[in-house]
Design a protein around this motif. Structure first.
Motif, PDB file in Angstrom:
ATOM      1  N   LEU A  83       0.848  -1.188   0.000  1.00  0.00           N
ATOM      2  CA  LEU A  83       0.000   0.000   0.000  1.00  0.00           C
ATOM      3  C   LEU A  83       0.886   1.241   0.000  1.00  0.00           C
ATOM      4  CD1 LEU A  83      -2.750  -0.845   2.656  1.00  0.00           C
ATOM      5  CD2 LEU A  83      -3.048  -0.717   0.188  1.00  0.00           C
ATOM      6  N   GLN A  84       0.396   2.322  -0.554  1.00  0.00           N
ATOM      7  CA  GLN A  84       1.099   3.584  -0.439  1.00  0.00           C
ATOM      8  C   GLN A  84       1.075   4.020   1.024  1.00  0.00           C
ATOM      9  OE1 GLN A  84      -0.722   6.348  -3.146  1.00  0.00           O
ATOM     10  NE2 GLN A  84       0.195   5.397  -4.955  1.00  0.00           N
ATOM     11  N   THR A  85       2.040   4.843   1.405  1.00  0.00           N
ATOM     12  CA  THR A  85       2.163   5.237   2.802  1.00  0.00           C
ATOM     13  C   THR A  85       0.903   5.906   3.328  1.00  0.00           C
ATOM     14  OG1 THR A  85       4.556   5.530   2.556  1.00  0.00           O
ATOM     15  CG2 THR A  85       3.511   6.588   4.439  1.00  0.00           C
ATOM     16  N   ASP A  86       0.311   6.814   2.525  1.00  0.00           N
ATOM     17  CA  ASP A  86      -0.884   7.513   3.000  1.00  0.00           C
ATOM     18  C   ASP A  86      -2.054   6.551   3.202  1.00  0.00           C
ATOM     19  OD1 ASP A  86      -1.125   7.003   0.307  1.00  0.00           O
ATOM     20  OD2 ASP A  86      -1.993   8.954  -0.197  1.00  0.00           O
ATOM     21  N   ALA A  87      -2.158   5.543   2.333  1.00  0.00           N
ATOM     22  CA  ALA A  87      -3.220   4.550   2.494  1.00  0.00           C
ATOM     23  C   ALA A  87      -2.989   3.708   3.745  1.00  0.00           C
ATOM     24  CB  ALA A  87      -3.295   3.647   1.264  1.00  0.00           C
ATOM     25  N   SER A  88      -1.733   3.350   4.001  1.00  0.00           N
ATOM     26  CA  SER A  88      -1.396   2.580   5.206  1.00  0.00           C
ATOM     27  C   SER A  88      -1.749   3.362   6.465  1.00  0.00           C
ATOM     28  CB  SER A  88       0.094   2.237   5.214  1.00  0.00           C
ATOM     29  OG  SER A  88       0.457   1.481   4.086  1.00  0.00           O
ATOM     30  N   ILE A  89      -1.435   4.654   6.459  1.00  0.00           N
ATOM     31  CA  ILE A  89      -1.754   5.509   7.597  1.00  0.00           C
ATOM     32  C   ILE A  89      -3.263   5.579   7.804  1.00  0.00           C
ATOM     33  CG2 ILE A  89      -1.705   7.886   8.449  1.00  0.00           C
ATOM     34  CD1 ILE A  89       1.029   8.180   7.070  1.00  0.00           C
ATOM     35  N   GLY A  90      -4.003   5.798   6.709  1.00  0.00           N
ATOM     36  CA  GLY A  90      -5.457   5.917   6.804  1.00  0.00           C
ATOM     37  C   GLY A  90      -6.113   4.658   7.335  1.00  0.00           C
ATOM     38  N   VAL A  91      -5.712   3.503   6.817  1.00  0.00           N
ATOM     39  CA  VAL A  91      -6.300   2.234   7.248  1.00  0.00           C
ATOM     40  C   VAL A  91      -6.012   1.981   8.722  1.00  0.00           C
ATOM     41  CG1 VAL A  91      -6.145  -0.274   6.994  1.00  0.00           C
ATOM     42  CG2 VAL A  91      -6.308   1.167   4.969  1.00  0.00           C
ATOM     43  N   THR A  92      -4.776   2.228   9.135  1.00  0.00           N
ATOM     44  CA  THR A  92      -4.356   1.888  10.504  1.00  0.00           C
ATOM     45  C   THR A  92      -5.043   2.749  11.552  1.00  0.00           C
ATOM     46  OG1 THR A  92      -2.191   1.162   9.689  1.00  0.00           O
ATOM     47  CG2 THR A  92      -2.378   1.649  12.030  1.00  0.00           C
ATOM     48  N   PHE A  93      -4.958   4.080  11.394  1.00  0.00           N
ATOM     49  CA  PHE A  93      -5.458   4.910  12.480  1.00  0.00           C
ATOM     50  C   PHE A  93      -6.982   4.941  12.546  1.00  0.00           C
ATOM     51  CE2 PHE A  93      -5.985   8.771   9.774  1.00  0.00           C
ATOM     52  CZ  PHE A  93      -7.086   9.347  10.376  1.00  0.00           C
TER      53      PHE A  93
END
Length: 279
Positions: A83-93
């Motif tokens: 995943l792109q970094t921004d997508a990883s951040i969005g999914v996680t938090f």
């Protein structure tokens, strides 16, 4: 005297966040602070179940563990899930924060712990939330003491490992080629971001922390290409935001945290205009 403690607290948070935020901006991970500030909520609730009190070291421990878990999951989804970094951040938090909201709603409804407490905080209460010695004598505002320790830790980390941070930030491939463990330095930096967020949220609120992680560093990024200069400028912008923000809130009789964020945004706008004029 209250004004002094409030401005000092804001400045301690601002400098800590500006120093770390400079590296986050350069690594294109500026929203990690936002992710951590939201995702620590379930850790705080679970720690409250264990300790039965908000005034406990377990609260910091629980939030800190979730902060580290957040950074691990973001990196895991980015590296392994592609995943792109921004997508990883969005999914996680989002799912960790949602889990925290559910825990608060169903299991901690009668306690002084909620989303607003964690996210908004109230820096105006800093002068009356004191730390005491073993004899019961006040030694100063708790937030100032904790945040001073955090800032010293961050300064020591950057001073001792500036070269490693510089190389892994600007050229991760070269860092790996010369034997530096880029993952280790990534998690060390994210661990400090987590610590700063957790140490700050109770007194100033996570929203102010997120703003100070991004705005001062972004302002400095606009006007310099030197990392050391960026660190100094971003720290200065953070202190200026705290000082002017407090007096702006005093004049308007409004939110102190909101005024500090407003001033930091105004500083960014001024830097942007200056850069555009020069071009």
């Amino acid at each position: 005297m209250d004004a002094f403690w409030i401005i000092l607290t804001g400045s301690l948070v601002a400098v800590s966040c500006a120093l770390l935020g400079s590296f986050l901006i350069l690594r294109k991970m500026s929203m990690v602070g936002d992710a951590i500030s939201h995702s620590v909520l379930p850790g705080i609730v679970i720690a409250f179940f264990i300790a039965g009190s908000m005034q406990s070291i377990w609260m910091l421990v629980g939030a800190g563990i979730l902060g580290i878990l957040t950074t691990f999951l973001i990196e895991f989804f980015h590296q392994k899930g592609r995943l792109q970094t921004d997508a990883s951040i969005g999914v996680t938090f989002t799912w960790l924060f949602a889990l925290g909201v559910i825990l608060v709603t169903y299991y901690a409804g009668n306690a002084h712990i909620d989303q607003d407490c964690i996210l908004h905080g109230e820096i105006a209460y800093v002068p009356i939330d004191l730390m005491y010695d073993s004899q019961g004598n006040p030694i100063g505002p708790k937030a100032v003491i904790i945040l001073s320790f955090v800032l010293v830790l961050i300064l020591a980390f950057i001073f001792l490992f500036y070269k490693e941070l510089f190389i892994t930030t600007f050229d991760a491939s070269f860092a790996s080629a010369i034997g530096l463990n880029t993952s280790r330095w990534h998690y060390a930096l994210m661990g400090l971001v987590s610590l700063t967020t957790v140490a700050s949220f109770e007194s100033v609120g996570a929203i102010l922390v997120v703003a100070l992680l991004i705005a001062p560093a972004a302002s400095a990024y606009l006007i310099t290409t030197q990392l050391k200069t960026m660190l100094i400028l971003s720290s200065g912008f953070g202190i200026l935001s705290s000082f002017l923000g407090y007096w702006l809130s005093y004049l308007l009789d409004g939110s102190i945290a909101g005024a500090m964020v407003t001033v930091s945004g105004f500083i960014f706008a001024v830097c942007y205009v200056i850069v555009r004029i020069k071009k």
